[in-house]
Structure formats: C-alpha cells, structure tokens
Motif scaffolding. Structure first.
Motif, PDB file in Angstrom:
ATOM      1  N   TYR A  15      52.284  21.461  53.357  1.00 20.86           N
ATOM      2  CA  TYR A  15      53.223  20.550  54.027  1.00 20.86           C
ATOM      3  C   TYR A  15      54.460  21.354  54.442  1.00 20.86           C
ATOM      4  O   TYR A  15      54.952  22.197  53.693  1.00 20.86           O
ATOM      5  N   PHE A  17      57.749  21.147  54.820  1.00 17.35           N
ATOM      6  CA  PHE A  17      59.050  21.334  54.172  1.00 17.35           C
ATOM      7  C   PHE A  17      58.973  22.126  52.859  1.00 17.35           C
ATOM      8  O   PHE A  17      59.797  23.020  52.640  1.00 17.35           O
ATOM      9  N   GLY A  47      66.008  18.341  56.690  1.00 16.52           N
ATOM     10  CA  GLY A  47      67.009  17.297  56.973  1.00 16.52           C
ATOM     11  C   GLY A  47      67.348  16.525  55.723  1.00 16.52           C
ATOM     12  O   GLY A  47      66.914  15.392  55.529  1.00 16.52           O
ATOM     13  N   GLY A 108      61.590   3.974  50.868  1.00 19.84           N
ATOM     14  CA  GLY A 108      61.847   4.977  51.909  1.00 19.84           C
ATOM     15  C   GLY A 108      60.816   4.908  53.013  1.00 19.84           C
ATOM     16  O   GLY A 108      59.691   4.427  52.808  1.00 19.84           O
ATOM     17  N   ALA A 109      61.213   5.400  54.182  1.00 19.24           N
ATOM     18  CA  ALA A 109      60.332   5.320  55.348  1.00 19.24           C
ATOM     19  C   ALA A 109      59.062   6.146  55.166  1.00 19.24           C
ATOM     20  O   ALA A 109      57.970   5.738  55.546  1.00 19.24           O
ATOM     21  N   LYS A 110      59.209   7.332  54.561  1.00 17.70           N
ATOM     22  CA  LYS A 110      58.042   8.200  54.405  1.00 17.70           C
ATOM     23  C   LYS A 110      56.958   7.519  53.560  1.00 17.70           C
ATOM     24  O   LYS A 110      55.779   7.543  53.899  1.00 17.70           O
ATOM     25  N   TYR A 133      57.465  14.294  63.446  1.00 18.31           N
ATOM     26  CA  TYR A 133      57.570  14.397  61.975  1.00 18.31           C
ATOM     27  C   TYR A 133      56.149  14.600  61.390  1.00 18.31           C
ATOM     28  O   TYR A 133      55.257  13.784  61.671  1.00 18.31           O
ATOM     29  N   ASN A 188      62.618  12.981  65.754  1.00 18.57           N
ATOM     30  CA  ASN A 188      62.631  14.175  64.929  1.00 18.57           C
ATOM     31  C   ASN A 188      61.393  14.948  65.360  1.00 18.57           C
ATOM     32  O   ASN A 188      60.286  14.400  65.245  1.00 18.57           O
ATOM     33  N   ASP A 216      59.203   4.561  64.195  1.00 21.25           N
ATOM     34  CA  ASP A 216      60.036   5.135  63.132  1.00 21.25           C
ATOM     35  C   ASP A 216      61.469   5.234  63.646  1.00 21.25           C
ATOM     36  O   ASP A 216      61.790   6.059  64.498  1.00 21.25           O
ATOM     37  N   TYR A 219      66.502   7.275  62.331  1.00 22.10           N
ATOM     38  CA  TYR A 219      67.790   7.839  62.792  1.00 22.10           C
ATOM     39  C   TYR A 219      68.538   6.900  63.731  1.00 22.10           C
ATOM     40  O   TYR A 219      69.446   7.337  64.443  1.00 22.10           O
ATOM     41  N   SER A 247      65.190   3.258  57.221  1.00 17.62           N
ATOM     42  CA  SER A 247      65.581   3.854  55.950  1.00 17.62           C
ATOM     43  C   SER A 247      67.101   3.892  55.777  1.00 17.62           C
ATOM     44  O   SER A 247      67.839   3.977  56.755  1.00 17.62           O
ATOM     45  N   SER A 249      68.214   6.407  54.042  1.00 23.24           N
ATOM     46  CA  SER A 249      68.390   7.821  53.688  1.00 23.24           C
ATOM     47  C   SER A 249      69.444   8.513  54.533  1.00 23.24           C
ATOM     48  O   SER A 249      70.389   9.108  54.014  1.00 23.24           O
ATOM     49  N   LYS A 250      69.272   8.491  55.827  1.00 25.81           N
ATOM     50  CA  LYS A 250      70.131   9.282  56.701  1.00 25.81           C
ATOM     51  C   LYS A 250      71.426   8.562  57.068  1.00 25.81           C
ATOM     52  O   LYS A 250      72.458   9.209  57.215  1.00 25.81           O
ATOM     53  N   ARG A 258      66.566   6.531  47.421  1.00 26.93           N
ATOM     54  CA  ARG A 258      65.290   5.999  47.888  1.00 26.93           C
ATOM     55  C   ARG A 258      65.348   4.506  48.197  1.00 26.93           C
ATOM     56  O   ARG A 258      65.203   3.652  47.311  1.00 26.93           O
ATOM     57  N   ARG A 384      64.142  24.001  65.123  1.00 25.80           N
ATOM     58  CA  ARG A 384      64.971  22.822  64.898  1.00 25.80           C
ATOM     59  C   ARG A 384      66.124  23.178  63.972  1.00 25.80           C
ATOM     60  O   ARG A 384      65.911  23.768  62.907  1.00 25.80           O
TER      61      ARG A 384
HETATM   62  C1  PL4 Z   1      61.840  16.457  53.853  1.00 23.75           C
HETATM   63  C2  PL4 Z   1      61.340  10.612  61.275  1.00 23.75           C
HETATM   64  C3  PL4 Z   1      63.479  15.058  57.064  1.00 23.75           C
HETATM   65  N1  PL4 Z   1      60.987  15.678  51.738  1.00 23.75           N
HETATM   66  O1  PL4 Z   1      63.831   9.424  53.168  1.00 23.75           O
HETATM   67  P1  PL4 Z   1      62.853   8.550  53.848  1.00 23.75           P
HETATM   68  O2  PL4 Z   1      61.501   8.564  53.203  1.00 23.75           O
HETATM   69  O3  PL4 Z   1      63.337   7.143  54.068  1.00 23.75           O
HETATM   70  O4  PL4 Z   1      62.648   9.089  55.352  1.00 23.75           O
HETATM   71  C4  PL4 Z   1      61.887  10.252  55.630  1.00 23.75           C
HETATM   72  C5  PL4 Z   1      61.761  10.423  57.082  1.00 23.75           C
HETATM   73  C6  PL4 Z   1      61.138   9.404  57.810  1.00 23.75           C
HETATM   74  N2  PL4 Z   1      61.026   9.497  59.143  1.00 23.75           N
HETATM   75  C7  PL4 Z   1      61.493  10.562  59.805  1.00 23.75           C
HETATM   76  C8  PL4 Z   1      62.096  11.606  59.112  1.00 23.75           C
HETATM   77  O5  PL4 Z   1      62.556  12.681  59.786  1.00 23.75           O
HETATM   78  C9  PL4 Z   1      62.233  11.551  57.723  1.00 23.75           C
HETATM   79  C10 PL4 Z   1      62.865  12.663  56.947  1.00 23.75           C
HETATM   80  N3  PL4 Z   1      62.645  13.948  57.502  1.00 23.75           N
HETATM   81  C11 PL4 Z   1      63.212  16.252  57.961  1.00 23.75           C
HETATM   82  O6  PL4 Z   1      63.815  17.326  57.724  1.00 23.75           O
HETATM   83  O7  PL4 Z   1      62.430  16.151  58.913  1.00 23.75           O
HETATM   84  C12 PL4 Z   1      63.268  15.380  55.617  1.00 23.75           C
HETATM   85  C13 PL4 Z   1      62.009  16.129  55.306  1.00 23.75           C
HETATM   86  C14 PL4 Z   1      61.353  15.287  53.061  1.00 23.75           C
HETATM   87  C15 PL4 Z   1      60.143  14.685  53.795  1.00 23.75           C
HETATM   88  O8  PL4 Z   1      59.081  15.250  53.739  1.00 23.75           O
HETATM   89  O9  PL4 Z   1      60.326  13.644  54.438  1.00 23.75           O
END
Ligand code: PL4
Length: 404
Positions: A15, A17, A47, A108-110, A133, A188, A216, A219, A247, A249-250, A258, A384
């Motif tokens: 993965y 990240f 991010g 969380g969204a993920k 993403y 993203n 999604d 942001y 989310s 989160s950001k 979370r 990025r």
């Molecule tokens: C690294 C488009 C970051 N470990 O925090 P969440 O689960 O509510 O949201 C995650 C998320 C959802 N949708 C999009 C995103 O960009 C993200 C977070 N992305 C990035 O650097 O692209 C954090 C990544 C984290 C991960 O795998 O999500």
C-alpha cells in the motif's frame, strides 16, 4: 494448510503510504545526519494533519470523555451513531434534505469505502479517476472486483485518465455500464475540483449507464470558490445514483480521532429495484460497531457555529501552506496545479519516473513527497506535495526545494 487468498495475491505492490514511510525509514537509517536539525526530513508526503485540534472542538471531545465517567451520562455501543449528529450533518452539509436514516456515522471515510466495497462485491466492476486515492483500486482488488496486474494497471479496473489535457475530468463515454465509479472532488492527488456542469454530466452518465457513484468529498471544506459544488447532491438526480462519503479528518484534524459519515439515499436502488440503503444498514449492522462516542461528541462541537469557525480557520491555515508550496515550485519553473481549493499540489516532472523524482527530492532536499505513479498510471511523471505541516517546516521545505 489453507492456500493464500488469490485476491490478496493479485495485489502488485505494498500500500502506497506505508511504502513511503518504509522508504523514509530506510533513508534515515542510511543517512545519520537526518537526526540533526539541518538534515532532518520534512514531510510533505502523507496527507496527515499536524496542527492541534482547536479549543471549542477539543472541548467537545473532552466533554465526550468526561460523560463516560458518570453513571448519568455514560453510554455504551452507539451502533447507529448519535441521532443528533446525523441530523446535524444533514442540516449543515445538505440543507436538511436527508433523514437521519440516510446519514451513517463512520470511523472515517477510508473505512466506509472498504465497507462499501463489500456491499457491491466482486461482481461489480470498478472505475476510477486516474490518478486517484489508492484505496479505491487496492480495495477493489482485495474483494476480487479487479483482476491481476497487467501493463500499468489492474485488468478489472477501468482507469479514466484525468489530465491537464482534459481539464482533469474523465471522458465519460468510457464509463462501463453497471460499474461502481469512485469520484473524488476536490481530487486527491491533483487538487482539481469538478464544476457544477461537470458533475451534472457525471450524474447523467451514471444514470444512463446504470452506474453508482461513490463520491468522496473528504476535502470539501477546502473549497473556497463559491461556484464549485461541495457535494454531489447539489446536482439534480444524484440521489438516485450516488453515495457520498465524507470525514472530519481533514477539516477538523480528526485523522487520529476517527470520525466520518456516509450518505446513502433511500432513493438509490439496484437494477432489480432493491434498496441500497437497506443493504447498507445490513452490512454496517453486521461488521461495524459504530464510531467512538467521544469522537461523536467532538463532531457535534465541530458542527455548531463556533466549531465551523474553527474548521474554517484550520483549513485556511493548510491552504496558506499550499500557497507557499505552489509559489515555491512555480518560482523554480515547475508546472503545478491544485492548492486553491484543496490541500494538495500536483507537480509535473516531464519524462521522469515519479519514484526517481521522489528519491531525488528526498536526497537533495530532505523533503518527503508522494510519487504520482502511486495514484495510478496517469500519475507517472508527477509528484504530490501535501500542505499538511507546521508553517515553519513548510517554509523550510520551500527554501530547500530551491536546489532542484
Ligand atoms: C494515509 C480522498 C491521505 N493512512 O481519515 P479518513 O479515513 O476519514 O479519510 C481518508 C481519506 C479518504 N479519502 C481521501 C483521502 O485522501 C483520504 C486520506 N488520504 C493521503 O495522503 O492521501 C492519507 C493517507 C492514510 C490512508 O491510507 O488513508
């Protein structure tokens, strides 16, 4: 012995990240000067939010924790999420158009994207913006909705290029019938935000092709241009073809707390007329036990007037970082987009391999970035830059980039 899950065996690489974090560790181990103030690595890579949660929202979290310490206010499982929070989300983000039974609180969204993938299963093909993403594609591979790696991508995934040439909006004639389309705006990694007209075309295409959009909007609070839509539901007809994930989160700095939500409208139906909302309740009821009640108390505080003011302040801060990074890159003659309505800057390094540029920036500047190719084939030759960082670190990173 049982044999390995072939879907997991299909995943080509680690993965993205954790892979970046691994390369950072490896680099630091090989370069002892990274322990010194001058040589330390500054991250504009993953991010991940860096600034403290602002006082009013933090007080909400503290209040949530305190409530657990008293018999009168203690709460246990809250599988469905706080009713008050579901209603508040509908009121604040959707002008109250959704009932509480269409808004689902998540951790969380993920995590919700993963559960949504389970909802649609292996037989529903996936389409993605390219780049995007990585969870959309990797998750599809894990559940068997995508085949093995071939050439520059997975066989079973339709990659819809979103490049400067097409204004970062895909050619919708290429959308497969009956697919799940993952669409992220602000995007993203490119930072591109789809216009109202573009989203209207997207909804029309989804309806025509019998596709479901997973929109999604993680942001959306970074959008500053009032003409740009923050939700797919600003578009007529979207309730019949789209799920939205979002989310805290950001916008609120809840990456470690979370908390997120998904909207699954009752109007959304499968081809056989069955309710997607009913199935989502079944899936979540089976494999999800709800978001933390402390996080939800924080979420409620984030959505009152004072909390929304803090969200604005925090997102303004990261957008300020984005502007600094973009200016520094442009001053070096590097072509880049994003950063106006999103916390990501997408920089072009023509003819170069993204991982090679990633290594060069790490080596020469001690700045961690994310290679564009990690987001899909169309990301090759891009880097990025994330705007999540302390201001002094971002300023220092911008100074260091001058050697490129
Ligand atoms: C690294 C488009 C970051 N470990 O925090 P969440 O689960 O509510 O949201 C995650 C998320 C959802 N949708 C999009 C995103 O960009 C993200 C977070 N992305 C990035 O650097 O692209 C954090 C990544 C984290 C991960 O795998 O999500």
């Amino acid at each position: 012995m049982i044999s390995r899950n072939p879907c997991i065996a299909n995943i080509k690489a680690g993965y993205l990240f954790p892979e970046i974090a691994r390369r950072r560790r490896e680099f630091a181990a090989a370069h002892p000067d990274t322990a010194s103030p001058e040589g330390r690595i500054i991250s504009l890579g993953i991010g991940n939010t860096t600034e403290p949660i602002l006082p009013h929202i933090n007080a909400g979290l503290v209040g949530g924790a305190e409530a657990l310490g008293s018999v009168e206010t203690y709460s246990g499982y809250q599988d469905d999420g706080l009713l008050e929070l579901r209603e508040k989300i509908s009121a604040v983000f959707y002008r109250g158009r959704f009932g509480a039974d269409e808004v689902f609180i998540s951790d969380g969204a993920k995590c919700d994207i993963g559960r949504l993938q389970l909802l649609f299963g292996a037989s529903t093909p996936a389409a993605v913006q390219d780049p995007s993403y990585p969870v959309y594609v990797d998750g599809s591979v894990l559940i068997g909705a995508a085949g093995g790696w071939e050439g520059l991508g997975y066989r079973g995934v339709t990659y819809l290029p979103c490049t400067a040439e097409n204004g970062y909006f895909p050619d919708l004639t290429k959308l497969p019938a009956g697919c799940v389309l993952y669409f992220c705006s602000p995007n993203n990694p490119t930072g591109a935000v789809a216009s109202r007209e573009q989203l209207a075309a997207l909804v029309r295409a989804a309806v025509e092709k019998g596709a479901i959009i997973i929109f999604d909007a993680a942001y959306s609070e970074y959008i500053r241009d009032p003409a740009l839509p923050r939700s797919i539901y600003e578009i007529e007809g979207a309730c019949a073809c789209a799920i939205e994930v979002n989310s805290f989160s950001k916008p609120a700095g809840f990456t470690g707390v979370r908390l997120g939500w998904s909207v699954v409208p009752k109007e959304l139906k499968y081809s056989g007329g069955e309710s997607v909302n009913a199935d989502w309740i079944r899936v979540c009821g089976t494999i999800f036990n709800g978001a933390s009640n402390i996080a939800q108390a924080g979420g409620l505080a984030a959505l009152d007037d004072e909390g929304l003011g803090e969200i604005r302040k925090l997102t303004d801060f990261y957008l300020g970082n984005a502007k600094l990074i973009r200016t520094a890159l442009r001053n070096l003659g590097i072509t880049c987009v994003g950063g106006d309505n999103s916390p990501y800057i997408w920089a072009k390094f023509p003819g170069r391999d993204s991982w090679e540029v990633f290594s060069e920036i790490l080596e020469k500047c001690r700045v961690l970035t994310t290679p564009g190719s990690g987001f899909g084939p169309a990301g090759q030759g891009f880097i990025r830059f994330s705007a999540f960082g302390h201001r002094a670190d971002v300023e220092e990173a911008c100074r260091r980039l001058a050697v490129l």
